[in-house]
Design an enzyme around this catalytic site. Structure first.
Site, PDB file in Angstrom:
ATOM      1  CG  ASN A 108      -1.880  -1.167   1.190  1.00  0.00           C
ATOM      2  OD1 ASN A 108      -1.855  -1.996   2.089  1.00  0.00           O
ATOM      3  ND2 ASN A 108      -2.666  -1.276   0.133  1.00  0.00           N
ATOM      4  CB  ILE A 115       0.655   6.058   2.964  1.00  0.00           C
ATOM      5  CG1 ILE A 115       2.132   6.259   3.319  1.00  0.00           C
ATOM      6  CG2 ILE A 115       0.060   4.902   3.747  1.00  0.00           C
ATOM      7  CD1 ILE A 115       2.348   6.789   4.706  1.00  0.00           C
ATOM      8  CB  CYS A 116      -3.103   3.422  -0.510  1.00  0.00           C
ATOM      9  SG  CYS A 116      -4.833   3.096  -0.816  1.00  0.00           S
ATOM     10  CG  LEU A 117      -4.065   4.426   6.440  1.00  0.00           C
ATOM     11  CD1 LEU A 117      -4.360   2.940   6.546  1.00  0.00           C
ATOM     12  CD2 LEU A 117      -2.966   4.812   7.419  1.00  0.00           C
ATOM     13  CG  LEU A 150      -0.906   3.109  -3.604  1.00  0.00           C
ATOM     14  CD1 LEU A 150      -0.307   4.156  -2.689  1.00  0.00           C
ATOM     15  CD2 LEU A 150      -1.314   3.721  -4.921  1.00  0.00           C
TER      16      LEU A 150
END
Lengths: 180, 612
Positions: A108, A115-117, A150
């Protein structure tokens, strides 16, 4: 001439009325964001949270450097990552921009460190703070969301933990030595 | 909150954690409760909801309209604050500040206005005992929700933040008559009972008081003083009603401004600025409505302005904000350079525009036309160039002007009168011409241009290039020159030069006049005007100072009364030209004049080059 005047520096007619006391009080109100960040910093320093830490970068209170260590029991154990946190003026009503400055091989996290959060985007809540963000990212290291990667390579590799760990450590040390 | 107390009494830490607003991480101010039973500061949750309509804690959909004042929590807060204050005082806590707190932020009370008064009354007083009764109940006693049981609207400790004023009762400590209020039981001076009763009966809802017993023995002793919450002044401010919800996106600019005006807020800025200002104010205002001691409108206004400035200050990119005084000057220079290169195109555009406008400048001939229908074009100078005397630079930018000035100067000589009069005229004309639309000017000029000789163009260029002008002016015996107004302005500036100029220039001028006059087409206004001027100028300089000024004025504005002798004697057509032009056209005078022009220009040191 009017167009050459800086609207921000133009004195507001009413502001001239304020007394010293007002100014004092108001200036404090103004720095609500700074104040909150100061509090958070204090909590972080006092709390001595394990595995996460953060400190403002230079004199600018709106930009912090955070450090997290990989959660124990995961492939990231013993690895330390640095992150940058940039707080908007509207913090905490909008989320800070957080990214890895140490390159991080993770499903991610993309190669640029983004960051994919969800809690940093649509799920952001004003109740989150630096500590919770860092803790969330720390836990994300151990429990990536494979479904929305990601970094597809990392997400494919995730299934094979041994291979993942090997690759991870290779890249980590390579990057780190490059940095130094 | 108060770290001192936290340290001395660890339990307070818990209390503080409970009473913290999750959004601002401060002790709650004006707490409100959501439909999902979470409590936040009124302003914090309102701000949050303006972006996303869900509870920050549980993500339940909630709406601003469903927020309710959490009075009890508010009272707890006040009580806690009071206890802490007392503790701080009695135990002399302030010295406790530990070295670990180098990062310490302003503690809560640092922010409070000083008018918070605390009265620690001797516990011995029976009356005090009475009012302090509730403190004797077991510690950390849950709030009794029924206000009837514990109503202590009159307070020993006036704790209202933000300007709660001590009531008269607080001050009435004298051993004089004290009686309990029949409604709420508060002890007070007899003379105050009536006024108190009025309020007490009016606002039964707000009468509730919380007392907190501190958890430690130290507190106990301190707590003997009664801690009761004052009834608050929310009701004393009945005018403060929440602003109704607006659909901001549907508001027209005008409506937004109207709203802002209604609350006395600034209305400058573009739409987004206005909207954010309005939103900010509405949020603040509605939050204050929940407060027991709401801020006044002007206070809110100030807050909004401050907030806005803070926001703008941190995001603005203007130079004043990008740089501090202490910054390296080199850096600033570089940034400025960069800015100039970036903006070069627009500068160039402006310069071109000015040049173009100069080209279209009406000639004298045109001027008659203009004068007859409108005075719009009186001032041929480009708009950005101020024409007034106080600004010498732009004047000299016009080469023409300086030339005219030469001749004018010598004429005006000692006649200051004339100069003043014409100057004031100039200003009037300038302002008029500014009002006129450029478009109109242009079209007129274009029409005229067709008819005019090319000399006009020459003249236009002359304005910009000093070197060339001189020659061209000679060639074009010309009517093309702009009105002499700017020249007149120069007069005062060049006073030093006058003596010299007079000597050298006066003779050529008088010679030229006659020859030029013949060339000009007559027009009534022109005649009059020129007559006034010309007559004056042609007659010896010192002769008619007073008449001169009159003539100039009138020629521009009303029907003039030129010097009759001169008027008759000079051919009508000649009058158009300001003396400066005539002088220029005079062959014999050329040399002397050019020398003068240069001299003046140099002397003034103010020659600005538009081409630059």
């Amino acid at each position: 001439m009017a167009q050459n005047v800086n609207p921000h520096s133009a004195p507001e007619p009413s502001s001239s009325i304020k007394t010293n006391e007002d100014r004092l009080r108001l200036s404090k109100d103004n720095h609500a964001v700074t104040k909150r960040l100061q509090k958070e910093l204090m909590v972080l320093m006092m709390g001595a949270e394990k595995g996460v830490s953060a400190f403002p970068e230079g004199e600018n209170f709106f930009k912090w450097v955070g450090t997290i260590t990989g959660p124990v029991g995961t492939v990231y154990e013993d690895l330390t990552y640095k992150l940058s946190l940039e707080f908007p003026n509207s913090y905490p009503y909008s989320a800070p921009v957080v990214r890895f400055t140490t390159s991080c091989f993770h499903p991610n996290v993309d190669t640029a460190g983004n960051i994919c959060l969800d809690i940093l985007r649509e799920k952001w809540s004003a109740l989150y703070d630096v500590r919770t963000i860092l803790l969330s990212i720390q836990s994300l290291l151990g429990e990536p969301n494979i479904n929305s990667p990601l970094n597809p390579q990392a997400s494919h590799m995730w299934a094979n933990q041994v291979q993942f760990k090997k690759h991870l450590h290779e890249t980590y040390h390579k990057e780190n030595s490059k940095d130094k | 909150m108060d770290e001192d107390t936290q340290e001395s009494i660890p339990q307070f830490k818990e209390l503080d954690d409970v009473l913290n607003c999750g959004i601002c991480h401060e002790i709650l101010t004006t707490p409100v409760i959501t439909a999902c039973s979470h409590t936040y500061c009124s302003i914090c949750i309102r701000r949050w909801l303006s972006g996303k309509q869900e509870c920050p804690s549980c993500a339940t959909a909630i709406y601003e309209s469903t927020l309710r004042k959490n009075t009890i929590v508010g009272n707890i807060l006040d009580a806690v604050k009071n206890v802490k204050r007392l503790l701080g005082k009695n135990a002399s806590m302030p010295s406790i500040k530990s070295s670990t707190r180098c990062l310490n932020v302003q503690d809560e009370f640092g922010d409070e206005p000083k008018n918070r008064t605390i009265k620690t009354t001797p516990p011995a007083t029976p009356k005090q005992n009475h009012s302090a009764q509730p403190t004797k109940t077991p510690m950390l006693l849950p709030k009794t929700p029924s206000p009837m049981v514990q109503k202590f609207p009159k307070v020993e400790v006036n704790s209202t933040p933000g300007g709660g004023t001590p009531t008269a009762l607080d001050n009435d400590h004298s051993p004089a008559f004290k009686v309990p209020c029949p409604v709420c039981g508060t002890i007070m001076a007899q003379r105050l009972v009536n006024s108190h009763l009025d309020r007490c009966l009016l606002e039964p809802k707000t009468r509730s008081s919380e007392t907190v017993k501190s958890p430690t023995p130290t507190v106990n002793s301190a707590a003997k003083t009664s801690i009761a919450k004052s009834s608050n002044s929310a009701e004393s401010n009945p005018s403060l009603q929440p602003i109704k919800k607006m659909v901001y996106n549907l508001l027209s600019d005008k409506q937004i401004k109207n709203e802002l005006r209604k609350y006395g807020l600034a209305i400058q800025g573009d739409r987004s600025t206005l909207l954010s200002r309005l939103k900010r104010f509405v949020i603040l205002h509605n939050a204050e409505c929940d407060s027991t001691t709401p801020k006044t409108l002007s206070e809110m206004k100030l807050l909004v302005e401050r907030e806005e400035k803070a926001m703008a200050g941190s995001s603005a990119s203007s130079f004043s904000q990008m740089f501090k005084r202490t910054d390296n000057p080199q850096e600033i220079d570089n940034a400025l350079k960069e800015y100039r290169t970036q903006q070069k195109a627009s500068y160039q555009k402006l310069i071109d525009e000015v040049k173009k406008r100069n080209k279209h400048k009406p000639s004298k001939k045109e001027e008659c036309v203009i004068l007859s229908d409108t005075e719009d074009e009186d001032d041929p100078a480009p708009i950005p160039v101020p024409q007034h005397e106080p600004l010498p630079v732009p004047e000299s930018a016009h080469a023409m002007n300086s030339r005219q000035a030469d001749s004018d100067c010598d004429k005006s000589g000692k006649k200051t009168n004339h100069g003043n009069a014409s100057d004031s005229d100039d200003i009037a004309c300038t302002s008029k011409s500014r009002k006129s639309t450029n478009h109109r000017k242009m079209t007129k000029n274009v029409k005229r241009k067709c008819i005019e000789s090319e000399s006009e163009e020459d003249e236009g260029e002359n304005e910009i290039r000093q070197a060339k002008q001189w020659k061209r002016a000679e060639q074009t015996t010309s009517p093309v020159l702009p009105r002499s107004t700017p020249a007149r302005q120069l007069r005062s500036r060049t006073a030093q030069n006058k003596a010299i100029q007079k000597r050298s220039v006066s003779s050529p001028q008088s010679q030229t006049r006659n020859s030029q006059r013949i060339k000009q087409p007559p027009s009534k206004k022109v005649l009059e005007r020129g007559g006034g001027k010309d007559g004056l100028s042609s007659s010896s300089d010192e002769e008619i100072p007073s008449k001169r000024s009159i003539g100039v004025k009138q020629s521009k504005q009303r029907s003039p009364t030129p010097d009759p002798d001169i008027f008759e004697s000079s051919p009508a057509s000649s009058i158009l030209f300001p003396c400066g032009q005539k002088a220029r056209c005079d062959d014999s005078g050329n040399e002397a004049l050019s020398a003068l022009v240069n001299m003046i220009d140099n002397d003034g040191g103010s020659t600005t080059d538009f081409d630059e």
